[in-house]
Design an enzyme around this catalytic site. Sequence first.
Site, short mmCIF file in Angstrom:
data_model
loop_
_atom_site.label_atom_id
_atom_site.label_comp_id
_atom_site.label_asym_id
_atom_site.label_seq_id
_atom_site.Cartn_x
_atom_site.Cartn_y
_atom_site.Cartn_z
CG ASP A 11 65.47 5.15 49.97
OD1 ASP A 11 65.24 5.25 48.74
OD2 ASP A 11 66.60 4.83 50.42
CG HIS A 243 74.34 1.59 45.20
ND1 HIS A 243 75.31 1.96 44.29
CD2 HIS A 243 73.42 0.88 44.49
CE1 HIS A 243 74.99 1.51 43.09
NE2 HIS A 243 73.86 0.84 43.18
O1 RIB Z 1 71.56 5.09 43.62
C1 RIB Z 1 71.57 4.21 44.72
C2 RIB Z 1 70.69 4.72 45.81
O2 RIB Z 1 69.34 4.79 45.36
C3 RIB Z 1 70.66 3.78 47.03
O3 RIB Z 1 70.49 4.55 48.20
C4 RIB Z 1 69.45 2.92 46.78
O4 RIB Z 1 68.86 2.46 48.01
C5 RIB Z 1 68.52 3.89 46.12
O5 RIB Z 1 67.84 4.62 47.13
CA CA Z 2 68.75 4.01 49.75
#
Ligand code: RIB
Ligand code: CA
Length: 326
Positions: A11, A243
Amino acid sequence: MTLIPIIIDTDPGIDDALALVYALNAARLEVVGVTTVHGNVGIERTTRNALGLLEFARPGARVPVARGAAQPLLGAAESDAGFVHGIEGLGNTPVFTPRTAPHALPAWQFICERVAERPGEITLCAIGPLTNLAHALAHSPAVARQVAGVVIMGGALRVPGNITPHAEYNLWADPAAAAAVLAAPWPITLVGLDVTTQVICPPEYFRHIAEAAPRVGGFVAQLAEFYIDFYRRHAGLSGCQLHDPSALIALTHPALFTAESLPVAVNTHGERRGRIFQSAPQEAAGQGTKAQPDGSITVLTDVDADLVKEVFMLTLSAADQGRRGN
Ligand code: RIB
Ligand code: CA
């Protein structure tokens, strides 16, 4: 070196974009395709961002992008994380106008068909809400037996959540999909906030990447600028948390992580919606949710953050030469 074929469900989203650039330049990965999902921003923007990013980062690579779900399984897409990733999803970088169109198939059908063509080979890397993977399981349950594995950026087991005190964003955004995906009989590796919040990169880290690879690295540094500003203002951190890239590096460099095999389920409603907890299948049923038949998921619980940052830096520093990094 044996390549690891992957499909990235994403996303984009700034850290998704960083993960995509890493995947396109990592020596060990073959990006078979990208599928887009609602999440950080709406599906039209996540799909446009994925198409534009692939054209920019690997011109001529022609990696297919299949458009996925605009809404979670239940209810409507509630959160637009524009304040984290920018209204258009990629910080203050120029909005892409992709020349290529999305693949003809919807994301879940693309996943099922590509995985069935190469049974036992393809790893799904889910770095957004899990809606497309839940649709894929419903479309063709055999996909659970045909994948090589599923790596999920999601969850917070022994640390607080980031969208609520209990839950990490990806699982919170579609908890019904998360419950279905975590309960399915495919080999899951969960890369949650327990490890990703330890991988923090300051501005000078990205300046180094931009100096080494002015074209792609310069774009990455501009992306990170907006993301770092969010972390500075909202968390008092001196850098941004990687992340999504950490989930891809968990696949290419598993030795940098500590893993535990645990029975894990997810709360699907109420104030603890999206929260993961250790639970045997019968306990999960008692909480109105589901757990894997064999009850165990590989959960990453610690990380050598400095080495993860080094792998990311080395790979992206080679991005302009088209050299395959780590
Ligand atoms: O919590 C982090 C996640 O949430 C990552 O994938 C960031 O892109 C959001 O989608
Ligand atoms: Ca993400």
